[in-house]
Write a protein that holds these residues in place. Structure first.
Motif, PDB file in Angstrom:
ATOM      1  N   GLU A  33       0.828  -1.204   0.000  1.00 53.42           N
ATOM      2  CA  GLU A  33       0.000   0.000   0.000  1.00 53.42           C
ATOM      3  C   GLU A  33       0.871   1.266   0.000  1.00 53.42           C
ATOM      4  OE1 GLU A  33      -3.335  -0.018   2.804  1.00 53.42           O
ATOM      5  OE2 GLU A  33      -2.957  -2.165   3.113  1.00 53.42           O
ATOM      6  N   GLU A  34       0.249   2.375  -0.364  1.00 55.80           N
ATOM      7  CA  GLU A  34       0.948   3.656  -0.430  1.00 55.80           C
ATOM      8  C   GLU A  34       1.271   4.153   0.978  1.00 55.80           C
ATOM      9  OE1 GLU A  34       2.677   6.743  -2.638  1.00 55.80           O
ATOM     10  OE2 GLU A  34       1.743   4.871  -3.334  1.00 55.80           O
ATOM     11  N   PRO A  35       2.531   4.508   1.240  1.00 60.45           N
ATOM     12  CA  PRO A  35       2.896   4.936   2.594  1.00 60.45           C
ATOM     13  C   PRO A  35       2.427   6.345   2.931  1.00 60.45           C
ATOM     14  CG  PRO A  35       4.792   5.075   1.142  1.00 60.45           C
ATOM     15  CD  PRO A  35       3.689   4.425   0.341  1.00 60.45           C
ATOM     16  N   LEU A  36       2.154   6.549   4.221  1.00 62.32           N
ATOM     17  CA  LEU A  36       1.808   7.880   4.718  1.00 62.32           C
ATOM     18  C   LEU A  36       3.059   8.740   4.869  1.00 62.32           C
ATOM     19  CD1 LEU A  36      -0.395   9.776   5.902  1.00 62.32           C
ATOM     20  CD2 LEU A  36       0.138   8.814   8.153  1.00 62.32           C
ATOM     21  N   PHE A  37       4.156   8.088   5.287  1.00 63.13           N
ATOM     22  CA  PHE A  37       5.429   8.796   5.402  1.00 63.13           C
ATOM     23  C   PHE A  37       6.575   7.804   5.285  1.00 63.13           C
ATOM     24  CE2 PHE A  37       4.094   7.860   9.785  1.00 63.13           C
ATOM     25  CZ  PHE A  37       5.235   7.272  10.327  1.00 63.13           C
ATOM     26  N   GLU A  38       7.794   8.334   5.198  1.00 62.10           N
ATOM     27  CA  GLU A  38       8.980   7.510   5.014  1.00 62.10           C
ATOM     28  C   GLU A  38       9.970   7.721   6.153  1.00 62.10           C
ATOM     29  OE1 GLU A  38      10.736   8.046   1.171  1.00 62.10           O
ATOM     30  OE2 GLU A  38       8.792   8.168   0.152  1.00 62.10           O
ATOM     31  N   VAL A  39      10.725   6.673   6.447  1.00 62.25           N
ATOM     32  CA  VAL A  39      11.753   6.724   7.490  1.00 62.25           C
ATOM     33  C   VAL A  39      13.040   6.122   6.934  1.00 62.25           C
ATOM     34  CG1 VAL A  39      12.468   5.724   9.699  1.00 62.25           C
ATOM     35  CG2 VAL A  39      10.163   6.634   9.451  1.00 62.25           C
ATOM     36  N   GLU A  40      14.157   6.792   7.184  1.00 63.65           N
ATOM     37  CA  GLU A  40      15.457   6.229   6.844  1.00 63.65           C
ATOM     38  C   GLU A  40      16.437   6.534   7.967  1.00 63.65           C
ATOM     39  OE1 GLU A  40      17.153   9.833   4.016  1.00 63.65           O
ATOM     40  OE2 GLU A  40      16.309   8.035   3.095  1.00 63.65           O
ATOM     41  N   THR A  41      17.536   5.816   8.000  1.00 67.07           N
ATOM     42  CA  THR A  41      18.503   5.973   9.089  1.00 67.07           C
ATOM     43  C   THR A  41      19.867   6.380   8.554  1.00 67.07           C
ATOM     44  OG1 THR A  41      19.001   3.608   8.975  1.00 67.07           O
ATOM     45  CG2 THR A  41      17.357   4.313  10.605  1.00 67.07           C
ATOM     46  N   ASN A  42      20.683   6.913   9.464  1.00 63.91           N
ATOM     47  CA  ASN A  42      22.033   7.328   9.098  1.00 63.91           C
ATOM     48  C   ASN A  42      22.965   7.139  10.289  1.00 63.91           C
ATOM     49  OD1 ASN A  42      21.685   9.652  10.845  1.00 63.91           O
ATOM     50  ND2 ASN A  42      20.524  10.597   9.180  1.00 63.91           N
ATOM     51  N   GLU A  43      24.206   7.479  10.128  1.00 60.67           N
ATOM     52  CA  GLU A  43      25.213   7.279  11.169  1.00 60.67           C
ATOM     53  C   GLU A  43      24.872   8.023  12.455  1.00 60.67           C
ATOM     54  OE1 GLU A  43      28.377   5.402  12.749  1.00 60.67           O
ATOM     55  OE2 GLU A  43      27.650   5.135  10.695  1.00 60.67           O
ATOM     56  N   LYS A  44      24.290   9.192  12.327  1.00 62.46           N
ATOM     57  CA  LYS A  44      23.911   9.967  13.512  1.00 62.46           C
ATOM     58  C   LYS A  44      22.889   9.214  14.363  1.00 62.46           C
ATOM     59  CE  LYS A  44      22.157  14.520  14.887  1.00 62.46           C
ATOM     60  NZ  LYS A  44      21.645  15.829  14.396  1.00 62.46           N
ATOM     61  N   LYS A  50      23.512   4.133  20.326  1.00 72.91           N
ATOM     62  CA  LYS A  50      24.645   3.621  21.102  1.00 72.91           C
ATOM     63  C   LYS A  50      24.736   4.318  22.447  1.00 72.91           C
ATOM     64  CE  LYS A  50      28.056   2.211  17.606  1.00 72.91           C
ATOM     65  NZ  LYS A  50      29.380   2.561  17.025  1.00 72.91           N
ATOM     66  N   ALA A  51      24.565   5.643  22.428  1.00 71.71           N
ATOM     67  CA  ALA A  51      24.692   6.433  23.647  1.00 71.71           C
ATOM     68  C   ALA A  51      23.609   6.093  24.659  1.00 71.71           C
ATOM     69  CB  ALA A  51      24.646   7.921  23.297  1.00 71.71           C
ATOM     70  N   MET A  52      22.450   5.677  24.191  1.00 76.07           N
ATOM     71  CA  MET A  52      21.327   5.377  25.090  1.00 76.07           C
ATOM     72  C   MET A  52      21.259   3.910  25.492  1.00 76.07           C
ATOM     73  SD  MET A  52      18.182   7.704  23.659  1.00 76.07           S
ATOM     74  CE  MET A  52      18.194   6.949  22.036  1.00 76.07           C
ATOM     75  N   GLU A  56      26.290  -3.524  24.830  1.00 74.96           N
ATOM     76  CA  GLU A  56      26.871  -3.520  23.499  1.00 74.96           C
ATOM     77  C   GLU A  56      25.931  -4.248  22.532  1.00 74.96           C
ATOM     78  OE1 GLU A  56      29.653  -2.075  22.380  1.00 74.96           O
ATOM     79  OE2 GLU A  56      29.992  -1.169  24.343  1.00 74.96           O
ATOM     80  N   TYR A  57      25.532  -3.569  21.468  1.00 72.95           N
ATOM     81  CA  TYR A  57      24.616  -4.155  20.491  1.00 72.95           C
ATOM     82  C   TYR A  57      25.122  -3.907  19.076  1.00 72.95           C
ATOM     83  CZ  TYR A  57      21.426  -4.246  24.489  1.00 72.95           C
ATOM     84  OH  TYR A  57      20.863  -4.473  25.712  1.00 72.95           O
ATOM     85  N   SER A  58      24.712  -4.759  18.165  1.00 69.04           N
ATOM     86  CA  SER A  58      25.101  -4.601  16.768  1.00 69.04           C
ATOM     87  C   SER A  58      24.432  -3.368  16.173  1.00 69.04           C
ATOM     88  CB  SER A  58      24.694  -5.841  15.964  1.00 69.04           C
ATOM     89  OG  SER A  58      23.281  -5.932  15.888  1.00 69.04           O
ATOM     90  N   LEU A  62      20.597  -1.811  16.592  1.00 68.97           N
ATOM     91  CA  LEU A  62      20.381  -0.406  16.948  1.00 68.97           C
ATOM     92  C   LEU A  62      19.540   0.301  15.892  1.00 68.97           C
ATOM     93  CD1 LEU A  62      23.900   0.568  18.329  1.00 68.97           C
ATOM     94  CD2 LEU A  62      21.837   0.061  19.653  1.00 68.97           C
ATOM     95  N   GLU A  63      19.682  -0.126  14.640  1.00 68.63           N
ATOM     96  CA  GLU A  63      18.864   0.477  13.591  1.00 68.63           C
ATOM     97  C   GLU A  63      17.387   0.187  13.810  1.00 68.63           C
ATOM     98  OE1 GLU A  63      19.134   1.148   8.878  1.00 68.63           O
ATOM     99  OE2 GLU A  63      19.274  -0.970   9.491  1.00 68.63           O
ATOM    100  N   THR A  64      17.051  -1.006  14.285  1.00 68.32           N
ATOM    101  CA  THR A  64      15.640  -1.318  14.534  1.00 68.32           C
ATOM    102  C   THR A  64      15.049  -0.372  15.583  1.00 68.32           C
ATOM    103  OG1 THR A  64      15.993  -2.976  16.290  1.00 68.32           O
ATOM    104  CG2 THR A  64      16.084  -3.755  14.004  1.00 68.32           C
ATOM    105  N   LEU A  65      15.850  -0.008  16.573  1.00 65.35           N
ATOM    106  CA  LEU A  65      15.391   0.928  17.602  1.00 65.35           C
ATOM    107  C   LEU A  65      15.235   2.327  17.035  1.00 65.35           C
ATOM    108  CD1 LEU A  65      17.622  -0.172  20.629  1.00 65.35           C
ATOM    109  CD2 LEU A  65      15.368  -1.027  19.974  1.00 65.35           C
ATOM    110  N   ALA A  66      16.208   2.738  16.224  1.00 64.89           N
ATOM    111  CA  ALA A  66      16.168   4.081  15.632  1.00 64.89           C
ATOM    112  C   ALA A  66      14.960   4.242  14.719  1.00 64.89           C
ATOM    113  CB  ALA A  66      17.463   4.347  14.871  1.00 64.89           C
ATOM    114  N   VAL A  67      14.669   3.211  13.937  1.00 67.04           N
ATOM    115  CA  VAL A  67      13.526   3.264  13.030  1.00 67.04           C
ATOM    116  C   VAL A  67      12.222   3.402  13.811  1.00 67.04           C
ATOM    117  CG1 VAL A  67      12.124   1.890  11.432  1.00 67.04           C
ATOM    118  CG2 VAL A  67      14.592   2.070  11.100  1.00 67.04           C
ATOM    119  N   TYR A  68      12.070   2.597  14.856  1.00 66.96           N
ATOM    120  CA  TYR A  68      10.818   2.660  15.632  1.00 66.96           C
ATOM    121  C   TYR A  68      10.688   4.004  16.337  1.00 66.96           C
ATOM    122  CZ  TYR A  68       6.797   0.442  17.914  1.00 66.96           C
ATOM    123  OH  TYR A  68       5.531   0.097  18.318  1.00 66.96           O
TER     124      TYR A  68
END
Length: 236
Positions: A33-44, A50-52, A56-58, A62-68
């Motif tokens: 279906e057509e998305p309402l909005f988009e999410v992407e991740t970066n090094e920041k 990591k700081a939160m 130690e996690y891969s 960590l990307e799964t947390l950032a996306v959510y």
């Protein structure tokens, strides 16, 4: 990694990840279906997670947390709230148990599943979404469902919210919004870096606490599940 879309809480979101872990995690929620909005991740985003993190996690995890985090910050503007808790449905009605990590939420809802058997369905064991509609509050499963991956892609009307506390004897009591507020607010995701989203979150949190609220003192037994269910099932 290619972009893909998921549908959670009746909302379609496009995700453009760096790693593949989140795609595998979201398989049961994929949509064309057509998305309402988009999410992407970066090094920041990775550095922030990591700081939160409390260990130690891969980077893929960590990307799964950032996306959510990005998703739920946007979802508040659609009257959708992330509440840390374990949500279970019995006979088509959902009950949410919340408390600080390590209190025993997952253990308690496991007792519900063992006692009620096929009548009980796990909605989400960690980070469900609550959506406010004209006819009430509904709890939704999400791919972010805890380390044991317990949950389903379902939507169920939410009939009660219970703060769980450890005790030798099982007991349940109805509590006021004032009594519940400090604990419940601490278990609701608050986007503190986004002022507009934070204001909306606090407004939704106030509405969320208009649901029937309870405090359950419980031990690790099926009797605790029975006490909780009998104390909440007939409330409006």
């Amino acid at each position: 990694m290619k972009s893909f879309s998921i549908k959670i809480a009746d909302t379609v979101i496009k995700i453009t990840p760096v790693y593949s872990q989140i795609f595998e995690m979201c398989r049961d929620y994929l949509t064309d279906e057509e998305p309402l909005f988009e999410v992407e991740t970066n090094e920041k985003d990775f550095e922030r997670e990591k700081a939160m993190a409390d260990g130690e996690y891969s980077l893929s995890y960590l990307e799964t947390l950032a996306v959510y985090r990005k998703i739920v910050t946007r979802l508040v503007f659609s009257d959708i709230l992330l509440v840390h808790g374990s949500a279970i449905a019995v006979d088509g009605k959902a009950y949410l148990f919340t408390a600080p990590s390590g209190t025993g939420k997952s253990t308690h809802t496991r007792m519900w599943r063992e006692y009620f058997k096929e009548r009980a369905v796990m909605v989400n064991d960690d980070k469900p979404l609550a959506r406010f509609k004209k006819d009430g509050v509904f709890i939704y499963g999400t791919p972010w469902n805890g380390k044991h991956r317990l949950g389903n892609n379902i939507c169920v009307p939410l009939k009660g919210v219970c703060i769980l506390e450890r005790a030798k004897e099982n007991s349940i009591s109805r509590i006021s919004k004032k009594e519940a507020y400090p604990t419940l607010l601490s278990q609701i995701y608050r986007p503190i870096e986004n002022g507009e989203a934070m204001i909306k979150t606090l407004q939704l949190a106030d509405k969320f606490m208009e649901l029937p609220l309870y405090r359950l003192g419980c031990n690790i037994s099926q009797d605790a599940a029975i006490t909780a269910y009998e104390g909440m099932k007939d409330q409006l």
